[in-house]
Design an enzyme around this catalytic site. Structure first.
Site, PDB file in Angstrom:
ATOM      1  N   ASN A  14       0.877  -1.179   0.000  1.00 17.52           N
ATOM      2  CA  ASN A  14       0.000   0.000   0.000  1.00 17.52           C
ATOM      3  C   ASN A  14       0.909   1.221   0.000  1.00 17.52           C
ATOM      4  O   ASN A  14       1.499   1.556   1.020  1.00 17.52           O
ATOM      5  CB  ASN A  14      -0.884  -0.061   1.258  1.00 17.52           C
ATOM      6  CG  ASN A  14      -1.694   1.201   1.462  1.00 17.52           C
ATOM      7  OD1 ASN A  14      -1.786   2.045   0.568  1.00 17.52           O
ATOM      8  ND2 ASN A  14      -2.275   1.342   2.642  1.00 17.52           N
ATOM      9  N   LYS A  16       0.135   4.275  -0.367  1.00 13.17           N
ATOM     10  CA  LYS A  16      -0.506   5.471   0.218  1.00 13.17           C
ATOM     11  C   LYS A  16      -0.289   6.689  -0.687  1.00 13.17           C
ATOM     12  O   LYS A  16      -0.247   6.532  -1.901  1.00 13.17           O
ATOM     13  CB  LYS A  16      -0.004   5.697   1.648  1.00 13.17           C
ATOM     14  CG  LYS A  16      -0.160   4.434   2.497  1.00 13.17           C
ATOM     15  CD  LYS A  16       0.021   4.658   3.970  1.00 13.17           C
ATOM     16  CE  LYS A  16      -0.170   3.342   4.708  1.00 13.17           C
ATOM     17  NZ  LYS A  16      -0.085   3.485   6.152  1.00 13.17           N
ATOM     18  N   HIS A 104      -9.634   1.412   4.795  1.00  9.86           N
ATOM     19  CA  HIS A 104      -8.362   1.534   5.519  1.00  9.86           C
ATOM     20  C   HIS A 104      -8.572   2.479   6.711  1.00  9.86           C
ATOM     21  O   HIS A 104      -9.334   3.448   6.615  1.00  9.86           O
ATOM     22  CB  HIS A 104      -7.288   2.082   4.573  1.00  9.86           C
ATOM     23  CG  HIS A 104      -5.917   2.019   5.170  1.00  9.86           C
ATOM     24  ND1 HIS A 104      -5.475   2.952   6.081  1.00  9.86           N
ATOM     25  CD2 HIS A 104      -4.918   1.127   5.026  1.00  9.86           C
ATOM     26  CE1 HIS A 104      -4.251   2.626   6.458  1.00  9.86           C
ATOM     27  NE2 HIS A 104      -3.892   1.521   5.832  1.00  9.86           N
ATOM     28  N   GLU A 106      -6.920   4.811   7.845  1.00  9.78           N
ATOM     29  CA  GLU A 106      -6.653   6.226   7.555  1.00  9.78           C
ATOM     30  C   GLU A 106      -7.866   6.879   6.899  1.00  9.78           C
ATOM     31  O   GLU A 106      -8.117   8.068   7.077  1.00  9.78           O
ATOM     32  CB  GLU A 106      -5.394   6.354   6.675  1.00  9.78           C
ATOM     33  CG  GLU A 106      -4.142   6.104   7.507  1.00  9.78           C
ATOM     34  CD  GLU A 106      -2.955   5.579   6.737  1.00  9.78           C
ATOM     35  OE1 GLU A 106      -2.953   5.625   5.501  1.00  9.78           O
ATOM     36  OE2 GLU A 106      -2.005   5.087   7.397  1.00  9.78           O
ATOM     37  N   GLU A 176      -5.607  -4.745  10.721  1.00 12.16           N
ATOM     38  CA  GLU A 176      -4.570  -3.740  10.940  1.00 12.16           C
ATOM     39  C   GLU A 176      -4.872  -2.954  12.213  1.00 12.16           C
ATOM     40  O   GLU A 176      -5.659  -1.991  12.174  1.00 12.16           O
ATOM     41  CB  GLU A 176      -4.534  -2.769   9.760  1.00 12.16           C
ATOM     42  CG  GLU A 176      -4.199  -3.418   8.443  1.00 12.16           C
ATOM     43  CD  GLU A 176      -3.595  -2.405   7.481  1.00 12.16           C
ATOM     44  OE1 GLU A 176      -2.470  -2.631   7.031  1.00 12.16           O
ATOM     45  OE2 GLU A 176      -4.231  -1.379   7.211  1.00 12.16           O
ATOM     46  N   GLY A 182       2.269   2.430  10.757  1.00 10.12           N
ATOM     47  CA  GLY A 182       3.226   3.509  10.583  1.00 10.12           C
ATOM     48  C   GLY A 182       3.932   3.913  11.865  1.00 10.12           C
ATOM     49  O   GLY A 182       4.552   4.968  11.942  1.00 10.12           O
ATOM     50  N   SER A 222       3.178  -2.012  10.392  1.00  2.00           N
ATOM     51  CA  SER A 222       4.630  -2.088  10.602  1.00  2.00           C
ATOM     52  C   SER A 222       5.240  -3.449  10.265  1.00  2.00           C
ATOM     53  O   SER A 222       6.171  -3.902  10.924  1.00  2.00           O
ATOM     54  CB  SER A 222       4.989  -1.664  12.026  1.00  2.00           C
ATOM     55  OG  SER A 222       4.551  -0.339  12.267  1.00  2.00           O
TER      56      SER A 222
HETATM   57  P1  PGA Z   1       2.674   0.350   7.731  1.00  2.00           P
HETATM   58  O1  PGA Z   1       1.227   0.574   7.053  1.00  2.00           O
HETATM   59  O2  PGA Z   1       3.212  -0.940   7.188  1.00  2.00           O
HETATM   60  O3  PGA Z   1       3.488   1.548   7.311  1.00  2.00           O
HETATM   61  O4  PGA Z   1       2.464   0.295   9.201  1.00  2.00           O
HETATM   62  C1  PGA Z   1       0.339  -0.487   6.870  1.00  2.00           C
HETATM   63  C2  PGA Z   1      -0.918   0.019   6.230  1.00  2.00           C
HETATM   64  O5  PGA Z   1      -1.382   1.098   6.612  1.00  2.00           O
HETATM   65  O6  PGA Z   1      -1.504  -0.626   5.344  1.00  2.00           O
END
Ligand code: PGA
Length: 260
Positions: A14, A16, A104, A106, A176, A182, A222
């Site tokens: 992903n 982003k 997601h 976010e 997640e 992140g 992560s």
């Molecule tokens: P990350 O993000 O691996 O940077 O923690 C995962 C995601 O948001 O899909």
């Protein structure tokens, strides 16, 4: 429930809001140099760049006959109309997008997406014959107050409402935990193992054990080359949704080759 071997591992990058279309082409090329046929036979690899880079990624993937799939990070549920700024499922399908990330955290956090919206998006993706990757996850507060399980079950029930068993078997669910995205902080593989088991049971209750046995459940938050193996060792984890580390082709390739 279906044997684990029936579920091909799925690793999704992903990206982003990173990579313009030129950077996307470079990233896709770098990744393709690092993976070979044996990797794709073992794992389904998908990259999800921003909307503006999908066409360029599609062209380079097709021209060079690359073996990875293309994903989108979001979608709108209506087919067409006066929805300034939105992109429909059929528009994505035309670009050879195979998977669409839906709900997601976010998007839930910054754009107010609700389970009901996630459900409409999920059904739109299925109608366009693509595969949704439905994201669920609890916040730190919810985890610390012992509500993680309840939150996840609620998100699954809401997100997958009115989706029939046959369609359910085509989708993936990404667990997640919001506090692990992140942040460099991951869930313990045992905790992720427990939640993903609950996810599969919930899907089974909503449909049947066969459909639940074919849903691929991913872990996200992560993920890196050092921890992927521990997550993949869990019975109900069939892959990963990778953010930060997927922007580094060496790291992402190492995650795809998690068994090495
Ligand atoms: P990350 O993000 O691996 O940077 O923690 C995962 C995601 O948001 O899909």
């Amino acid at each position: 429930m279906g044997a684990m071997s029936e579920r091909k591992p799925l690793i999704v990058g992903n990206w982003k809001m990173h990579t313009n279309h030129l950077e996307t082409i470079q990233m896709v090329q770098k990744l393709s140099y690092r993976l070979d046929l044996a990797d794709y036979e073992r794992v389904e690899v998908v990259v999800a760049p921003p909307f503006t880079a999908l066409r360029s990624a599609q062209v380079v993937i097709e021209q060079d006959r690359m073996r990875f799939g293309l994903g989108a990070q979001d979608v709108f549920w209506e087919e067409k109309g006066a929805y300034t700024g939105e992109v429909s499922a059929s528009m994505l399908a035309k670009l050879a997008v195979g998977h669409v990330i839906v709900g997601h955290s976010e998007r839930r956090q910054h754009f107010g997406e609700t389970d009901e919206m996630v459900n409409k998006k999920t059904r739109a993706v299925l109608s366009a014959e693509m595969r949704p990757i439905v994201c669920v996850g609890e916040t730190l507060e919810e985890r610390e107050s012992g509500q993680a399980e309840e939150v996840i079950v609620g998100q699954i029930k809401g997100g997958l409402a009115r989706v029939d068993a046959e369609s359910v078997s085509r989708l993936s669910i990404a667990y997640e935990p919001v506090w692990a995205i992140g942040t460099g902080r991951t869930a313990l593989p045992d905790d992720a193992g427990l939640i993903t088991e609950i996810i599969r049971e919930t899907v089974s209750d909503m449909t049947n054990s066969e459909a639940a046995g074919s849903v691929r459940i991913l872990y996200g938050g992560s993920v890196n080359p050092g921890n992927i193996k521990d997550f993949m060792a869990k019975k109900n984890i069939d892959g990963a949704l990778v953010g930060g580390a997927s922007l580094d082709p060496d790291k992402f390739a190492a995650i795809v080759r998690y068994w090495i």
